[in-house]
Design a protein around this motif. Structure first.
Motif, PDB file in Angstrom:
ATOM      1  N   GLU A  58     -24.539  10.929  35.903  1.00 37.77           N
ATOM      2  CA  GLU A  58     -25.861  11.448  35.550  1.00 37.77           C
ATOM      3  C   GLU A  58     -26.476  12.180  36.747  1.00 37.77           C
ATOM      4  OE1 GLU A  58     -29.462   9.490  33.133  1.00 37.77           O
ATOM      5  OE2 GLU A  58     -29.189   8.606  35.119  1.00 37.77           O
ATOM      6  N   ARG A  59     -26.363  11.590  37.918  1.00 42.30           N
ATOM      7  CA  ARG A  59     -26.882  12.220  39.136  1.00 42.30           C
ATOM      8  C   ARG A  59     -26.186  13.555  39.385  1.00 42.30           C
ATOM      9  NH1 ARG A  59     -25.609  12.453  44.748  1.00 42.30           N
ATOM     10  NH2 ARG A  59     -27.506  12.588  45.998  1.00 42.30           N
ATOM     11  N   SER A  60     -24.880  13.564  39.219  1.00 42.39           N
ATOM     12  CA  SER A  60     -24.108  14.789  39.418  1.00 42.39           C
ATOM     13  C   SER A  60     -24.561  15.880  38.448  1.00 42.39           C
ATOM     14  CB  SER A  60     -22.624  14.485  39.243  1.00 42.39           C
ATOM     15  OG  SER A  60     -21.864  15.643  39.369  1.00 42.39           O
ATOM     16  N   ALA A  61     -24.782  15.502  37.185  1.00 43.08           N
ATOM     17  CA  ALA A  61     -25.236  16.482  36.187  1.00 43.08           C
ATOM     18  C   ALA A  61     -26.622  17.010  36.537  1.00 43.08           C
ATOM     19  CB  ALA A  61     -25.249  15.841  34.797  1.00 43.08           C
ATOM     20  N   LEU A  62     -27.499  16.134  37.012  1.00 42.93           N
ATOM     21  CA  LEU A  62     -28.843  16.563  37.389  1.00 42.93           C
ATOM     22  C   LEU A  62     -28.809  17.521  38.584  1.00 42.93           C
ATOM     23  CD1 LEU A  62     -30.708  13.185  36.929  1.00 42.93           C
ATOM     24  CD2 LEU A  62     -31.268  15.316  35.756  1.00 42.93           C
ATOM     25  N   LEU A  63     -27.997  17.186  39.571  1.00 45.96           N
ATOM     26  CA  LEU A  63     -27.930  18.025  40.774  1.00 45.96           C
ATOM     27  C   LEU A  63     -27.269  19.375  40.505  1.00 45.96           C
ATOM     28  CD1 LEU A  63     -27.037  15.375  43.499  1.00 45.96           C
ATOM     29  CD2 LEU A  63     -29.243  16.496  43.123  1.00 45.96           C
ATOM     30  N   GLY A 118     -38.107  15.812  38.539  1.00 46.67           N
ATOM     31  CA  GLY A 118     -38.107  17.114  39.195  1.00 46.67           C
ATOM     32  C   GLY A 118     -37.552  18.206  38.299  1.00 46.67           C
ATOM     33  N   ALA A 119     -36.488  17.887  37.570  1.00 46.09           N
ATOM     34  CA  ALA A 119     -35.903  18.868  36.649  1.00 46.09           C
ATOM     35  C   ALA A 119     -36.893  19.216  35.541  1.00 46.09           C
ATOM     36  CB  ALA A 119     -34.600  18.325  36.051  1.00 46.09           C
ATOM     37  N   LEU A 120     -37.568  18.211  35.006  1.00 47.18           N
ATOM     38  CA  LEU A 120     -38.558  18.458  33.954  1.00 47.18           C
ATOM     39  C   LEU A 120     -39.718  19.299  34.469  1.00 47.18           C
ATOM     40  CD1 LEU A 120     -38.638  15.014  32.129  1.00 47.18           C
ATOM     41  CD2 LEU A 120     -37.774  17.177  31.249  1.00 47.18           C
ATOM     42  N   GLU A 121     -40.164  19.029  35.674  1.00 46.40           N
ATOM     43  CA  GLU A 121     -41.255  19.828  36.241  1.00 46.40           C
ATOM     44  C   GLU A 121     -40.811  21.274  36.448  1.00 46.40           C
ATOM     45  OE1 GLU A 121     -44.719  21.216  37.234  1.00 46.40           O
ATOM     46  OE2 GLU A 121     -44.396  19.212  36.420  1.00 46.40           O
ATOM     47  N   GLY A 122     -39.567  21.471  36.851  1.00 47.79           N
ATOM     48  CA  GLY A 122     -39.030  22.824  36.988  1.00 47.79           C
ATOM     49  C   GLY A 122     -38.995  23.553  35.659  1.00 47.79           C
ATOM     50  N   ARG A 128     -40.912  22.906  33.061  1.00 45.92           N
ATOM     51  CA  ARG A 128     -42.309  23.186  32.694  1.00 45.92           C
ATOM     52  C   ARG A 128     -42.847  24.394  33.459  1.00 45.92           C
ATOM     53  NH1 ARG A 128     -43.005  17.299  33.437  1.00 45.92           N
ATOM     54  NH2 ARG A 128     -42.727  16.391  31.388  1.00 45.92           N
ATOM     55  N   SER A 129     -42.494  24.497  34.729  1.00 43.23           N
ATOM     56  CA  SER A 129     -42.948  25.611  35.548  1.00 43.23           C
ATOM     57  C   SER A 129     -42.413  26.935  35.010  1.00 43.23           C
ATOM     58  CB  SER A 129     -42.497  25.404  36.992  1.00 43.23           C
ATOM     59  OG  SER A 129     -42.860  26.485  37.794  1.00 43.23           O
ATOM     60  N   VAL A 130     -41.154  26.945  34.643  1.00 42.71           N
ATOM     61  CA  VAL A 130     -40.553  28.158  34.074  1.00 42.71           C
ATOM     62  C   VAL A 130     -41.234  28.510  32.756  1.00 42.71           C
ATOM     63  CG1 VAL A 130     -38.447  29.086  33.027  1.00 42.71           C
ATOM     64  CG2 VAL A 130     -38.338  27.932  35.225  1.00 42.71           C
ATOM     65  N   ALA A 131     -41.503  27.510  31.928  1.00 40.48           N
ATOM     66  CA  ALA A 131     -42.165  27.766  30.642  1.00 40.48           C
ATOM     67  C   ALA A 131     -43.564  28.343  30.857  1.00 40.48           C
ATOM     68  CB  ALA A 131     -42.247  26.477  29.827  1.00 40.48           C
ATOM     69  N   ARG A 132     -44.302  27.806  31.839  1.00 42.90           N
ATOM     70  CA  ARG A 132     -45.635  28.347  32.138  1.00 42.90           C
ATOM     71  C   ARG A 132     -45.536  29.792  32.622  1.00 42.90           C
ATOM     72  NH1 ARG A 132     -46.473  23.036  34.289  1.00 42.90           N
ATOM     73  NH2 ARG A 132     -45.874  23.804  36.344  1.00 42.90           N
ATOM     74  N   ARG A 133     -44.569  30.073  33.460  1.00 46.20           N
ATOM     75  CA  ARG A 133     -44.396  31.422  34.001  1.00 46.20           C
ATOM     76  C   ARG A 133     -44.015  32.404  32.898  1.00 46.20           C
ATOM     77  NH1 ARG A 133     -46.121  35.245  36.963  1.00 46.20           N
ATOM     78  NH2 ARG A 133     -44.524  36.581  37.828  1.00 46.20           N
ATOM     79  N   MET A 134     -43.130  31.985  32.009  1.00 46.61           N
ATOM     80  CA  MET A 134     -42.730  32.864  30.914  1.00 46.61           C
ATOM     81  C   MET A 134     -43.902  33.127  29.972  1.00 46.61           C
ATOM     82  SD  MET A 134     -38.880  31.537  30.127  1.00 46.61           S
ATOM     83  CE  MET A 134     -38.569  32.736  28.860  1.00 46.61           C
TER      84      MET A 134
END
Length: 119
Positions: A20-25, A73-77, A79-85
């Motif tokens: 799971e960690r490997s997939a996240l990274l 952190g992945a979820l926040e990223g 969300r950030s992309v969705a806000r930017r789009m």
């Protein structure tokens, strides 16, 4: 569940948490969905079992918390992309300007109009 089965589940969960960690990274978030069911089943089985190896459980707990931070952190990223789009779509459909009195004006652009290119 006997000690051998419990140890087997502990090792399986440990391995799954590393995957799971490997997939996240690596950003392979689609792999996480397939791991969720196995992870839940292993955690449920371990919760029902008696434990004598508290060190192993503490190591697993640390891995779960580490992975949760990575997932947050992945979820926040995302969300950030969705806000930017959303902001880019909003900007593409209108133009904000100021009039001669300093008041903000919003001019809606017609998306149907296109620039014609001529040779």
């Amino acid at each position: 569940m006997n000690t051998e089965e419990t140890n087997s589940k502990l090792l399986a969960l440990d391995s799954l948490l590393d995957a799971e960690r490997s997939a996240l990274l690596s950003g392979k978030l689609e792999d996480l969905a397939g791991m969720l069911e196995d992870k839940e089943a292993l955690i449920a089985a371990l919760n029902a079992a008696e434990h004598s190896d508290l060190d192993a459980l503490q190591r697993l707990d640390a891995k779960v918390k580490r992975n949760q931070l990575l997932l947050d952190g992945a979820l926040e990223g995302i969300r950030s992309v969705a806000r930017r789009m959303a902001a880019l779509r909003r900007i593409r459909g209108s133009l904000e300007t100021y009039d001669s009195h300093g008041k903000k004006r919003n001019i809606e652009l017609d998306a149907a109009r296109a620039v014609e290119k001529r040779a």
